[in-house]
Scaffold this motif. Structure first.
Motif, mmCIF file in Angstrom:
data_model
loop_
_atom_site.group_PDB
_atom_site.id
_atom_site.type_symbol
_atom_site.label_atom_id
_atom_site.label_comp_id
_atom_site.label_asym_id
_atom_site.label_seq_id
_atom_site.Cartn_x
_atom_site.Cartn_y
_atom_site.Cartn_z
ATOM 1 N N UNK A 590 40.517 39.547 47.355
ATOM 2 C CA UNK A 590 41.546 38.613 47.790
ATOM 3 C C UNK A 590 41.930 37.638 46.689
ATOM 4 N N UNK A 591 40.965 37.276 45.830
ATOM 5 C CA UNK A 591 41.227 36.303 44.778
ATOM 6 C C UNK A 591 41.646 36.949 43.455
ATOM 7 N N UNK A 592 41.636 38.255 43.400
ATOM 8 C CA UNK A 592 41.952 38.937 42.141
ATOM 9 C C UNK A 592 43.387 38.670 41.716
ATOM 10 N N UNK A 593 43.557 38.373 40.420
ATOM 11 C CA UNK A 593 44.896 38.161 39.849
ATOM 12 C C UNK A 593 45.296 39.291 38.919
ATOM 13 N N UNK A 594 44.511 40.355 38.902
ATOM 14 C CA UNK A 594 44.805 41.486 38.018
ATOM 15 C C UNK A 594 46.082 42.191 38.454
ATOM 16 N N UNK A 595 46.815 42.695 37.484
ATOM 17 C CA UNK A 595 48.033 43.454 37.744
ATOM 18 C C UNK A 595 47.852 44.886 37.250
ATOM 19 N N UNK A 596 48.253 45.875 38.067
ATOM 20 C CA UNK A 596 48.970 45.752 39.347
ATOM 21 C C UNK A 596 48.072 45.430 40.529
ATOM 22 N N UNK A 597 46.734 45.467 40.324
ATOM 23 C CA UNK A 597 45.818 45.168 41.406
ATOM 24 C C UNK A 597 44.406 45.135 40.873
ATOM 25 N N UNK A 598 43.408 44.806 41.728
ATOM 26 C CA UNK A 598 42.023 44.731 41.258
ATOM 27 C C UNK A 598 41.497 46.092 40.819
ATOM 28 N N UNK A 599 40.632 46.083 39.802
ATOM 29 C CA UNK A 599 39.988 47.300 39.321
ATOM 30 C C UNK A 599 38.603 47.395 39.943
ATOM 31 N N UNK A 600 38.347 48.466 40.666
ATOM 32 C CA UNK A 600 37.067 48.677 41.330
ATOM 33 C C UNK A 600 36.246 49.684 40.519
ATOM 34 N N UNK A 601 34.993 49.317 40.221
ATOM 35 C CA UNK A 601 34.079 50.278 39.583
ATOM 36 C C UNK A 601 33.385 51.047 40.692
ATOM 37 N N UNK A 602 33.576 52.359 40.685
ATOM 38 C CA UNK A 602 33.137 53.219 41.780
ATOM 39 C C UNK A 602 32.107 54.210 41.263
ATOM 40 N N UNK A 603 31.035 54.371 42.015
ATOM 41 C CA UNK A 603 29.988 55.355 41.697
ATOM 42 C C UNK A 603 30.209 56.569 42.587
ATOM 43 N N UNK A 604 30.536 57.674 41.956
ATOM 44 C CA UNK A 604 30.742 58.930 42.669
ATOM 45 C C UNK A 604 29.670 59.925 42.252
ATOM 46 N N UNK A 605 29.690 61.077 42.916
ATOM 47 C CA UNK A 605 28.683 62.088 42.591
ATOM 48 C C UNK A 605 28.792 62.556 41.150
#
Length: 672
Positions: A590-605
């Protein structure tokens, strides 16, 4: 001779008996208590607010009989908790624990409030009819009075805490010395009387004229005189309703509370009466109508204004598209619709999760031509939508025709288009099927074809109509001078809305994403569908430091980036808190000011990846508004459990004089 004497004696006895009887009647008339002095006798004619309550106890009893007391907490802004809330309790709370005025005695007294204006209620003078001579001594003991004086039949004193009291004819006028000096001075002049006395309100032609049009035996009445906006230097509160003065009377009759209203306008606005055809059309609406409103509107003037406004923007462009509606005059300057219309808010009870639907019925001189013109405009709009959103062939809304009881219905299915539209708000239209038809001399436009069919069924006597209800029939019954009429069945609306909100809460809403209506603050953040990330649900996990994605809606904002089974471990390069990862994820996104949106670090298989979630700020704002609307829906349903039926009618008796009646019917199941 004897017979003649007997006749004379008999006549004399009869005359004497009649005279004695008349004397006895006159004596009895003289023994009757004199009519009490009106409170308005001591109110100056220049006040702009005067409220009179016959007796608080009578008003409370009437509200209790009609069960209207359940509405009072709602009017005061408090949630309905089922407890009895009455006027004496409110008066006691208003006066405060240290006030000498006994609220119990006040409930048995006629009371009035006079103020310079509605905005200056704090400068009001209270008038109270005293039950006995000792009542004032009990409230204001003589040992605590200052500056007592007697002028003619009026006496005055001031209390230790600054309350000024004037008394005459068992009427006490009370006010705070520092706040009501000009008004209190005029009240004193009326009580003292003499040469050059101020004109009392009861002799004012304005008050007498307005009061004469109200029914008798009102529980309470109120006079409101509005300031001239030009002189007051402020904008008019109701631009379309230039009220100058209004008189309101409150009545209670057999479980119903009525407000009789007499109003005058500062500008002449003569409106013709509704035609009998319009009233008849309204009476033949389905009995499942939640709201019906009949009135008059100058569609032609509004249409011409929209066309001629150079700053009209989209409104002007749409008006240009609707130019085919001009059929009324040789020069094409008038529309062939109006001026009378009926607005309908209705609900199909056979569909438990269906949402309320709207319809508009407008008089027309050539309903078939108007229907065809709307169809032509709809075709142009579908072409514009297909071009604007670059939709593939066949994806744009398509027109279709159907027949019901010999009436051709044109409808436009928007489901397929709404599901793939690039605009989030278009999802609202997924289950919408706008439809229009020409029936007799009326153009009918509805939010769904099914509703249009129900309207036609009721109009043709194939289903129960509003006139089937005696309560509604009392309001709909034709009156020749009526200019507008409204019926709101809040009891029925409450059932419908509560059934629909239960469907929303259970995920079975027919129109909107259920997650938009849920109060996420009261749900488990580990599993709740987040309004801040529409279309994404999370799974509770015992592992600290990450949030696992459970479901991704193909239409949600997170769909292009996230996949079911993803474990989010960081936002914009900052790892989530070990002890509260779900709440930390929400706050960081909600507080992220990154453009175009927040970057999520995701752990996948297959390893750790960074994915960018599109900026959904605009959609989040829209979702917030939807949630506010959901709360309003719930409050309306709560109100409907108490207030079952509301009717409103307005009569234009002159160019500047209007009479109105607001009737509130409370449900019998609301008794304490």
């Amino acid at each position: 001779m004897l017979s003649g004497m007997f006749s004379i004696r008999r006549i004399t006895a009869t005359v004497v008996g009649c005279l004695l009887a008349m004397s006895a009647v006159a004596a009895r008339g003289q023994q009757q208590p004199p009519r009490p002095t009106s409170l308005a006798r001591y109110v100056p004619a220049n006040v702009k607010l005067f409220v009179r309550i016959r007796e608080l106890g009578e008003v409370t009893a009437a509200l209790s009989r009609s069960h209207a007391w359940r509405l009072l907490p709602l009017l005061s802004g408090a949630p309905p908790d089922g407890e009895t809330w009455d006027l004496p309790t409110a008066i006691n709370a208003f006066l405060g624990p240290q006030n000498p005025v006994d609220a119990a005695a006040l409930t048995k007294s006629e009371i009035g409030l006079a103020a310079p204006s509605w905005s200056e209620v704090d400068k009001a003078v209270w008038l109270i009819r005293l039950a006995d001579d000792d009542q004032l001594d009990r409230w204001f003991p003589k040992g605590r009075r200052r500056a007592e004086s007697q002028t003619g039949e009026a006496r005055s004193f001031t209390t230790e805490d600054g309350v000024v009291v004037r008394v005459r004819d068992n009427i006490a006028a009370l006010a705070r010395r520092q706040s009501a000096r000009p008004l209190l001075r005029d009240v004193r002049a009326l009580m003292v009387g003499g040469e050059g006395a101020i004109t009392p309100l009861e002799q004012s032609s304005l008050y007498r004229e307005l009061m004469s049009h109200l029914p008798g035996r009102e529980l309470a009445s109120a006079l409101l005189v509005f300031d001239d906006p030009a002189r007051a230097g402020r904008a008019r509160r109701w631009p379309d309703l230039p009220l100058r003065e209004t008189m309101i009377g409150l009545y209670e009759r057999r479980g119903r509370v009525d407000l009789a209203i007499r109003a005058a306008l500062s500008e002449p606005r003569k409106r013709a009466s509704l035609s009998p055809q319009t009233i008849e059309r309204m009476s033949r609406l389905p009995q499942t109508t939640l709201l019906a409103y009949a009135g008059r509107f100058d569609f032609s003037a509004a249409f011409t204004a929209a066309l001629s406004d150079p700053q009209g923007g989209a409104l002007r462009r749409y008006a240009t598209l609707l130019a085919g509606l001009r059929r009324g005059a040789d020069d094409g300057s008038e529309l062939s619709i109006g001026p009378e219309f009926v607005l309908v808010w209705e609900q199909d009870p056979t569909r438990p999760t269906a949402t309320p639907e709207l319809a508009l019925m407008v008089q027309s001189r050539d309903a078939l031509a108007v229907r065809n013109a709307i169809t032509e405009v709809a075709q142009k709009l579908t072409q514009l939508l297909q071009t604007a959103e670059s939709l593939p062939a066949g994806a744009a809304p398509a027109l279709a025709l159907s027949d019901h009881l010999g009436t051709v219905i044109v409808h436009l299915a928007l489901g397929a288009y709404a599901r793939q539209s690039q605009f989030p708000f278009m999802q609202l239209l997924e289950d919408t099927e706008p439809a229009w038809a020409a029936s007799g001399g009326w153009l009918m436009v509805s939010s769904s074809r099914a509703q249009l069919e129900r309207l036609l069924d009721a109009a043709n006597g194939l289903s129960p109509a509003l006139a089937s209800s005696p309560e509604v029939l009392d309001c709909i019954r034709p009156r020749v001078d009526r200019t507008s009429l409204a019926v709101l069945q809040l009891g029925l609306a409450a059932d419908v809305l509560e059934r629909w909100t239960r469907g929303v809460d259970s995920g079975n809403a027919s129109l909107l994403n259920p997650s938009w209506w849920l109060d996420t603050g009261q749900l488990d953040p580990a599993t709740a569908p987040y309004a801040w990330m529409p279309g994404v649900e999370f799974r509770r996990t015992t592992r600290p430091g990450w949030v696992e994605v459970a479901v991704v809606d193909a239409e949600g904002s997170g769909a292009p980036a996230l996949e079911p089974g993803d474990r989010i471990i960081a936002v914009d390069g900052v790892v989530l808190k070990l002890d509260a990862p779900h709440e930390d994820l929400r706050q960081r996104c909600e507080k992220s000011t990154s453009k175009p949106g927040p970057t999520l670090r995701v752990w996948r298989d297959d390893g750790v990846v960074d994915v960018v979630v599109p900026d959904w700020a605009a959609e989040r704002e829209f979702v917030g508004r939807i949630q506010q609307a959901g709360q309003a829906v719930r409050e309306l349903a709560s109100l409907g459990r108490t207030l079952h039926l509301v009717t409103w009618e307005v009569h234009a008796v002159e160019e500047t004089r209007y009479s109105a009646r607001l009737s509130l019917r409370f449900g019998a199941n609301a008794s304490p």
